[in-house]
Write a protein that holds these residues in place. Sequence first.
Motif, PDB file in Angstrom:
ATOM      1  N   LYS A   1     -15.773   2.255  -8.221  1.00 38.91           N
ATOM      2  CA  LYS A   1     -14.394   2.683  -8.477  1.00 38.91           C
ATOM      3  C   LYS A   1     -13.480   2.146  -7.381  1.00 38.91           C
ATOM      4  O   LYS A   1     -13.895   1.976  -6.241  1.00 38.91           O
ATOM      5  CB  LYS A   1     -14.294   4.194  -8.536  1.00 38.91           C
ATOM      6  CG  LYS A   1     -14.602   4.863  -7.205  1.00 38.91           C
ATOM      7  CD  LYS A   1     -14.566   6.357  -7.307  1.00 38.91           C
ATOM      8  CE  LYS A   1     -14.852   7.056  -6.011  1.00 38.91           C
ATOM      9  NZ  LYS A   1     -16.175   6.882  -5.464  1.00 38.91           N
ATOM     10  N   ILE A   2     -12.249   1.861  -7.760  1.00 41.23           N
ATOM     11  CA  ILE A   2     -11.186   1.556  -6.808  1.00 41.23           C
ATOM     12  C   ILE A   2     -10.387   2.840  -6.660  1.00 41.23           C
ATOM     13  O   ILE A   2      -9.996   3.445  -7.669  1.00 41.23           O
ATOM     14  CB  ILE A   2     -10.256   0.443  -7.323  1.00 41.23           C
ATOM     15  CG1 ILE A   2     -11.026  -0.844  -7.559  1.00 41.23           C
ATOM     16  CG2 ILE A   2      -9.086   0.232  -6.360  1.00 41.23           C
ATOM     17  CD1 ILE A   2     -10.215  -1.896  -8.285  1.00 41.23           C
ATOM     18  N   GLU A   3     -10.149   3.248  -5.440  1.00 40.80           N
ATOM     19  CA  GLU A   3      -9.280   4.400  -5.193  1.00 40.80           C
ATOM     20  C   GLU A   3      -7.932   3.870  -4.743  1.00 40.80           C
ATOM     21  O   GLU A   3      -7.849   3.005  -3.872  1.00 40.80           O
ATOM     22  CB  GLU A   3      -9.861   5.297  -4.107  1.00 40.80           C
ATOM     23  CG  GLU A   3      -8.976   6.470  -3.751  1.00 40.80           C
ATOM     24  CD  GLU A   3      -9.536   7.333  -2.635  1.00 40.80           C
ATOM     25  OE1 GLU A   3      -8.793   8.214  -2.170  1.00 40.80           O
ATOM     26  OE2 GLU A   3     -10.686   7.124  -2.214  1.00 40.80           O
ATOM     27  N   LEU A   4      -6.861   4.377  -5.340  1.00 38.65           N
ATOM     28  CA  LEU A   4      -5.511   4.068  -4.884  1.00 38.65           C
ATOM     29  C   LEU A   4      -4.919   5.350  -4.327  1.00 38.65           C
ATOM     30  O   LEU A   4      -4.666   6.304  -5.073  1.00 38.65           O
ATOM     31  CB  LEU A   4      -4.639   3.530  -6.019  1.00 38.65           C
ATOM     32  CG  LEU A   4      -5.048   2.196  -6.622  1.00 38.65           C
ATOM     33  CD1 LEU A   4      -4.047   1.764  -7.688  1.00 38.65           C
ATOM     34  CD2 LEU A   4      -5.169   1.129  -5.552  1.00 38.65           C
ATOM     35  N   ALA A   5      -4.728   5.401  -3.008  1.00 39.09           N
ATOM     36  CA  ALA A   5      -4.153   6.565  -2.340  1.00 39.09           C
ATOM     37  C   ALA A   5      -2.655   6.339  -2.194  1.00 39.09           C
ATOM     38  O   ALA A   5      -2.225   5.360  -1.584  1.00 39.09           O
ATOM     39  CB  ALA A   5      -4.802   6.771  -0.983  1.00 39.09           C
ATOM     40  N   VAL A   6      -1.862   7.239  -2.762  1.00 42.31           N
ATOM     41  CA  VAL A   6      -0.408   7.135  -2.730  1.00 42.31           C
ATOM     42  C   VAL A   6       0.130   8.142  -1.726  1.00 42.31           C
ATOM     43  O   VAL A   6      -0.191   9.327  -1.792  1.00 42.31           O
ATOM     44  CB  VAL A   6       0.200   7.405  -4.127  1.00 42.31           C
ATOM     45  CG1 VAL A   6       1.717   7.331  -4.083  1.00 42.31           C
ATOM     46  CG2 VAL A   6      -0.369   6.440  -5.149  1.00 42.31           C
ATOM     47  N   THR A   7       0.948   7.669  -0.782  1.00 43.81           N
ATOM     48  CA  THR A   7       1.508   8.553   0.240  1.00 43.81           C
ATOM     49  C   THR A   7       2.947   8.171   0.555  1.00 43.81           C
ATOM     50  O   THR A   7       3.368   7.046   0.315  1.00 43.81           O
ATOM     51  CB  THR A   7       0.697   8.467   1.559  1.00 43.81           C
ATOM     52  OG1 THR A   7       0.683   7.109   1.998  1.00 43.81           O
ATOM     53  CG2 THR A   7      -0.722   8.942   1.375  1.00 43.81           C
ATOM     54  N   GLY A   8       3.693   9.134   1.089  1.00 43.47           N
ATOM     55  CA  GLY A   8       4.912   8.854   1.800  1.00 43.47           C
ATOM     56  C   GLY A   8       6.246   8.854   1.099  1.00 43.47           C
ATOM     57  O   GLY A   8       7.259   8.719   1.752  1.00 43.47           O
ATOM     58  N   ALA A   9       6.320   8.993  -0.197  1.00 39.78           N
ATOM     59  CA  ALA A   9       7.615   8.817  -0.860  1.00 39.78           C
ATOM     60  C   ALA A   9       8.513  10.039  -0.803  1.00 39.78           C
ATOM     61  O   ALA A   9       9.637  10.001  -1.278  1.00 39.78           O
ATOM     62  CB  ALA A   9       7.430   8.392  -2.313  1.00 39.78           C
ATOM     63  N   GLY A  10       8.061  11.124  -0.226  1.00 41.04           N
ATOM     64  CA  GLY A  10       8.927  12.282  -0.050  1.00 41.04           C
ATOM     65  C   GLY A  10       8.957  13.187  -1.261  1.00 41.04           C
ATOM     66  O   GLY A  10       8.214  13.011  -2.214  1.00 41.04           O
ATOM     67  N   ALA A  11       9.860  14.130  -1.236  1.00 42.58           N
ATOM     68  CA  ALA A  11       9.916  15.168  -2.266  1.00 42.58           C
ATOM     69  C   ALA A  11      10.861  14.802  -3.393  1.00 42.58           C
ATOM     70  O   ALA A  11      11.988  14.402  -3.168  1.00 42.58           O
ATOM     71  CB  ALA A  11      10.366  16.477  -1.625  1.00 42.58           C
ATOM     72  N   GLY A  12      10.361  14.953  -4.596  1.00 43.44           N
ATOM     73  CA  GLY A  12      11.174  14.867  -5.813  1.00 43.44           C
ATOM     74  C   GLY A  12      12.048  13.638  -5.962  1.00 43.44           C
ATOM     75  O   GLY A  12      12.285  12.905  -5.024  1.00 43.44           O
ATOM     76  N   GLY A  13      12.496  13.407  -7.151  1.00 48.41           N
ATOM     77  CA  GLY A  13      13.423  12.326  -7.431  1.00 48.41           C
ATOM     78  C   GLY A  13      12.829  10.938  -7.277  1.00 48.41           C
ATOM     79  O   GLY A  13      13.557   9.960  -7.189  1.00 48.41           O
ATOM     80  N   THR A  14      11.523  10.843  -7.222  1.00 44.35           N
ATOM     81  CA  THR A  14      10.888   9.555  -7.047  1.00 44.35           C
ATOM     82  C   THR A  14      10.433   9.049  -8.408  1.00 44.35           C
ATOM     83  O   THR A  14       9.892   9.806  -9.199  1.00 44.35           O
ATOM     84  CB  THR A  14       9.717   9.672  -6.068  1.00 44.35           C
ATOM     85  OG1 THR A  14      10.233  10.180  -4.843  1.00 44.35           O
ATOM     86  CG2 THR A  14       9.096   8.337  -5.790  1.00 44.35           C
ATOM     87  N   PRO A  15      10.632   7.767  -8.672  1.00 47.16           N
ATOM     88  CA  PRO A  15      10.404   7.255 -10.023  1.00 47.16           C
ATOM     89  C   PRO A  15       8.942   7.042 -10.385  1.00 47.16           C
ATOM     90  O   PRO A  15       8.054   7.082  -9.543  1.00 47.16           O
ATOM     91  CB  PRO A  15      11.118   5.905  -9.985  1.00 47.16           C
ATOM     92  CG  PRO A  15      10.957   5.458  -8.571  1.00 47.16           C
ATOM     93  CD  PRO A  15      11.100   6.731  -7.767  1.00 47.16           C
ATOM     94  N   ARG A  16       8.760   6.791 -11.653  1.00 42.21           N
ATOM     95  CA  ARG A  16       7.471   6.351 -12.184  1.00 42.21           C
ATOM     96  C   ARG A  16       7.185   4.960 -11.628  1.00 42.21           C
ATOM     97  O   ARG A  16       8.100   4.173 -11.404  1.00 42.21           O
ATOM     98  CB  ARG A  16       7.560   6.331 -13.704  1.00 42.21           C
ATOM     99  CG  ARG A  16       6.337   5.886 -14.405  1.00 42.21           C
ATOM    100  CD  ARG A  16       6.540   6.005 -15.935  1.00 42.21           C
ATOM    101  NE  ARG A  16       5.252   6.103 -16.561  1.00 42.21           N
ATOM    102  CZ  ARG A  16       4.529   7.205 -16.688  1.00 42.21           C
ATOM    103  NH1 ARG A  16       5.015   8.343 -16.225  1.00 42.21           N
ATOM    104  NH2 ARG A  16       3.352   7.194 -17.253  1.00 42.21           N
ATOM    105  N   CYS A  17       5.898   4.648 -11.427  1.00 43.72           N
ATOM    106  CA  CYS A  17       5.494   3.364 -10.873  1.00 43.72           C
ATOM    107  C   CYS A  17       4.395   2.765 -11.738  1.00 43.72           C
ATOM    108  O   CYS A  17       3.500   3.480 -12.200  1.00 43.72           O
ATOM    109  CB  CYS A  17       4.994   3.571  -9.441  1.00 43.72           C
ATOM    110  SG  CYS A  17       4.400   2.079  -8.632  1.00 43.72           S
ATOM    111  N   HIS A  18       4.452   1.475 -11.942  1.00 43.38           N
ATOM    112  CA  HIS A  18       3.454   0.751 -12.727  1.00 43.38           C
ATOM    113  C   HIS A  18       2.763  -0.233 -11.783  1.00 43.38           C
ATOM    114  O   HIS A  18       3.431  -1.024 -11.120  1.00 43.38           O
ATOM    115  CB  HIS A  18       4.117   0.001 -13.886  1.00 43.38           C
ATOM    116  CG  HIS A  18       5.060   0.876 -14.646  1.00 43.38           C
ATOM    117  ND1 HIS A  18       4.640   1.785 -15.586  1.00 43.38           N
ATOM    118  CD2 HIS A  18       6.412   1.003 -14.562  1.00 43.38           C
ATOM    119  CE1 HIS A  18       5.690   2.419 -16.081  1.00 43.38           C
ATOM    120  NE2 HIS A  18       6.768   1.965 -15.461  1.00 43.38           N
TER     121      HIS A  18
END
Length: 135
Positions: free
Chosen positions: A109-126
Amino acid sequence: MSFNDRMGQGVLGSDAANFYDVHLDIADLSADTSYFIPVAFNSVFRGMVASVDGAILTADAVITPKNSAGTAITNGALTLTQAGSAAGSTFRNLNFAAPANDRFLTGDKIELAVTGAGAGGTPRCHVAILMERLG
């Protein structure tokens, strides 16, 4: 046209047939979490490209790829910058220099760890992940 096909136009040349891409949609970049993607072939991680559906409002987001043991792939992280981001912004980190910890076996498996974008109002990402199939 797939990411693999686009990369094959001049960048990968005749080796394009050995490359494939896998995709992940992240509903909200503000949630610090990990996503897991199965690997279909013995492969080498070669990089990521991501785009967002809107501006990143609070802070930069970082997507860190990790191998099956949970070890970060050297030079593999992708930073999605808040400054100047808008719908359709594209970010890329392609590394053909064979970084450490980048090899996967069928069924890993590949793990993608997402961090740092802050609280709320952050968009969808592809995210599109470029993999090179090993013989």
